[in-house]
Structures are given as structure tokens and as C-alpha cells.
Design an enzyme around this catalytic site. Structure first.
Site, PDB file in Angstrom:
ATOM      1  N   ASP A 198     -29.407 -32.543 -24.902  1.00 39.94           N
ATOM      2  CA  ASP A 198     -29.880 -33.645 -24.064  1.00 39.94           C
ATOM      3  C   ASP A 198     -28.779 -34.687 -23.890  1.00 39.94           C
ATOM      4  O   ASP A 198     -27.994 -34.924 -24.815  1.00 39.94           O
ATOM      5  CB  ASP A 198     -31.116 -34.273 -24.741  1.00 39.94           C
TER       6      ASP A 198
ATOM      7  N   ASN B 244     -38.107 -28.508 -15.980  1.00 47.08           N
ATOM      8  CA  ASN B 244     -36.887 -28.895 -15.267  1.00 47.08           C
ATOM      9  C   ASN B 244     -36.890 -28.485 -13.787  1.00 47.08           C
ATOM     10  O   ASN B 244     -36.081 -28.983 -13.008  1.00 47.08           O
ATOM     11  CB  ASN B 244     -35.635 -28.316 -15.945  1.00 47.08           C
TER      12      ASN B 244
HETATM   13  C1  FPP Z   1     -30.111 -32.287 -20.461  1.00 51.24           C
HETATM   14  O1  FPP Z   1     -29.365 -33.371 -20.010  1.00 51.24           O
HETATM   15  C2  FPP Z   1     -29.491 -31.053 -20.040  1.00 51.24           C
HETATM   16  C3  FPP Z   1     -30.066 -30.118 -19.229  1.00 51.24           C
HETATM   17  C4  FPP Z   1     -31.415 -30.184 -18.685  1.00 51.24           C
HETATM   18  C5  FPP Z   1     -29.352 -28.929 -18.837  1.00 51.24           C
HETATM   19  C6  FPP Z   1     -28.657 -28.232 -19.944  1.00 51.24           C
HETATM   20  C7  FPP Z   1     -27.505 -27.559 -19.389  1.00 51.24           C
HETATM   21  C8  FPP Z   1     -26.270 -27.562 -19.912  1.00 51.24           C
HETATM   22  C9  FPP Z   1     -25.886 -28.130 -21.191  1.00 51.24           C
HETATM   23  C10 FPP Z   1     -25.174 -26.948 -19.163  1.00 51.24           C
HETATM   24  C11 FPP Z   1     -25.191 -25.487 -19.022  1.00 51.24           C
HETATM   25  C12 FPP Z   1     -25.640 -24.692 -20.175  1.00 51.24           C
HETATM   26  C13 FPP Z   1     -25.319 -23.396 -20.326  1.00 51.24           C
HETATM   27  C14 FPP Z   1     -25.968 -22.594 -21.366  1.00 51.24           C
HETATM   28  C15 FPP Z   1     -24.307 -22.753 -19.491  1.00 51.24           C
HETATM   29  P1  FPP Z   1     -30.063 -34.367 -18.980  1.00 51.24           P
HETATM   30  O2  FPP Z   1     -29.621 -33.969 -17.619  1.00 51.24           O
HETATM   31  O3  FPP Z   1     -31.527 -34.383 -19.210  1.00 51.24           O
HETATM   32  O4  FPP Z   1     -29.400 -35.718 -19.411  1.00 51.24           O
HETATM   33  P2  FPP Z   1     -30.067 -37.145 -19.343  1.00 51.24           P
HETATM   34  O5  FPP Z   1     -31.298 -37.133 -20.179  1.00 51.24           O
HETATM   35  O6  FPP Z   1     -29.002 -38.040 -19.911  1.00 51.24           O
HETATM   36  O7  FPP Z   1     -30.336 -37.418 -17.880  1.00 51.24           O
END
Ligand code: FPP
Length: 244
Positions: free
Chosen positions: A14, A62
Site C-alpha cells: 500500500d 480495485n
Molecule cells: C496500492 O497503492 C497499490 C496497488 C493497488 C497496486 C499494487 C501494484 C504494485 C505494487 C505494482 C505492480 C505489482 C506487481 C506484482 C507487478 P495505492 O495506489 O493504493 O496507494 P495509495 O493508497 O497511496 O493511493
């Protein structure tokens, strides 16, 4: 006594968006940096002899994100699966998947199926991607399939139920890590996390490197897992885990 190294680490990654925002960058740059952190995590866990690593890359919820962000994320997953193949093979890592495959764009499903087949006999570590994953949905689909198989209520014990989960042969996570200071499970591995230890890191996912992993492992190593037993029982226990 308990093994001090977790056999299975599950990670709720996250904070990509906040990481980007702090730098005045678009969210996509945060996700890109997040991919590097995934790569580092896999490498570090493999080096440390951790048998299973599961990352929550995309939840069912998501899908509610803006379409542009969703398609960017799936581009990243596709590229990641393709580009990591040589490393996964060299490191003897088996790729696994949990989630609702029917939701995935065709190209991602195709790349994933190829990678799962290609790495199927690797034995060094299992790296599981949770994409379009929902813990409640996993439990529901298990129940539906058990019913469809005609199981009688008395036949449905824990072991049988587990056989209907997405990855029945993967042990439960010993340690669940969530980054960015949030302290929620967010529908991740609901059934499997029943006895997991939790570690919440204030660090945003792209900054979660080897040092942060060491902190999480250090915290885990210092804990006593009782699995429902009293501490007296624990000290005299010589065998088995009691779940009562
Ligand atoms: C949460 O950060 C992250 C995600 C929903 C996506 C996870 C994806 C990755 C780490 C990149 C790709 C992964 C792989 C396995 C190739 P957020 O966007 O919710 O951050 P925030 O809460 O700060 O907005």
C-alpha cells in the site's frame, strides 16, 4: 519451538499513490516504483530461504479505480510477468496465482498461464500474485464448488474445505505485512490468515526495501505464536499445534 523465520509472507502493498504524490508525480510513477519493490522483495525472500511469498497486487475492489489506472496496472502486470521469467527460472521460483482469472484481460491471462506452466516444476520458492482477488469471494466460490460436487454437510471438514480454496497446497501465511501505516486486512487471505502474525510498516510500498523487510522479520522472530494454547502449555508442548 517455533521456527523463527516465517515460511510464508503475505504482503499488502500500500502507498504507491502517496509515494508519487509526495514527489509531485502521477500515480502511475508510484506503481512503477512499486514494481521495483516487488522485484527486490522476491529476491530478498529467496535469498533468506523463505518458501512462500504472496503479494496483493489487485483486489476485486480495485476494479472501481479510474479505468486509466486499471489499464496501466494491467500493463504493468503483463510486462512484469513477461520480464521476470528469466529471473524466476534462474532462481528456481514457481509463480502461482490466486484470484478470479475470468476477470483478467486475455493477454494477461495468456502470459500468466504460460508463466505458471513454465515455472511449474521450480522448487526454490513459490511466488504468488493475488490479482482480482477477494477473500470473501474465494470462500464463497469454495462453498459453491463443494455444493456443486454434492458434498454432504458432514463431509465438509476443514481439510476438505481448504481443497476448494485457490491455492490449497500453499501453507497459511505466518506473517502478513501491510505498508503505508494502514492497519486493515482489506479482504486479503481471510480464511488463511486466522493465525497469522501482523506487521504494519509506516513506510510507503515503493520504499519497502531490504532494511524494512529485516525489521518485519525481526519483529516476527521476537513473537511467540500460541495457536490458542496457554503459555504454560506452550513451554511444555513437544508436538503438534492446538487450534482450540
Ligand atoms: C496500492 O497503492 C497499490 C496497488 C493497488 C497496486 C499494487 C501494484 C504494485 C505494487 C505494482 C505492480 C505489482 C506487481 C506484482 C507487478 P495505492 O495506489 O493504493 O496507494 P495509495 O493508497 O497511496 O493511493
Amino acid at each position: 519451538m517455533e521456527d523463527q523465520l516465517p515460511q510464508h509472507i503475505a504482503v499488502i502493498m500500500d502507498g504507491n499513490g502517496r509515494w508519487a504524490k509526495e514527489r509531485g508525480l502521477p500515480r502511475s510513477q508510484g506503481h512503477l516504483a512499486g514494481v521495483d519493490a516487488v522485484r527486490t522483495l522476491v529476491r530478498e525472500c529467496r535469498n533468506r530461504g523463505i518458501g512462500y511469498v504472496t503479494v496483493y497486487a489487485f483486489s476485486k475492489e480495485n476494479w472501481r479505480r479510474p479505468e486509466k489506472e486499471v489499464s496501466f496496472l494491467f500493463e504493468l502486470f503483463l510486462r512484469f510477468i513477461r520480464e521476470e521469467m528469466p529471473e524466476l527460472m534462474a532462481q528456481d521460483i514457481r509463480l502461482d496465482f490466486i484470484g478470479d482469472k475470468r476477470d483478467l484481460p486475455f493477454a494477461v491471462r495468456q502470459a500468466l498461464d504460460y508463466a505458471l506452466r513454465k515455472t511449474a516444476s521450480n522448487r526454490g520458492m513459490v511466488f504468488t500474485l493475488a490479482i482480482s482477488y477477494s477473500g470473501r469471494e474465494e470462500i464463497l466460490q469454495a462453498a459453491r464448488r463443494a455444493i456443486a460436487d454434492g458434498l454432504r454437510p458432514e463431509e465438509l471438514d476443514e481439510a476438505t474445505f481448504r481443497s476448494y480454496l485457490y491455492a490449497p497446497n500453499t501453507p497459511d501465511p505466518d506473517l502478513v505485512i501491510r505498508t503505508s501505516g494502514e492497519e486493515r486486512l482489506s479482504n486479503f487471505l481471510l480464511f488463511q490468515s486466522a493465525y497469522a502474525e501482523f506487521y504494519f510498516s509506516p513506510v510507503l510500498w515503493p520504499d519497502f526495501g531490504p532494511e524494512e523487510l529485516n525489521k518485519a522479520l525481526g519483529s516476527y522472530a521476537g513473537r511467540t505464536r500460541r495457536f490458542g494454547r496457554t503459555s504454560e502449555q506452550l513451554h511444555s508442548a513437544t508436538e503438534g499445534k492446538c487450534y482450540e
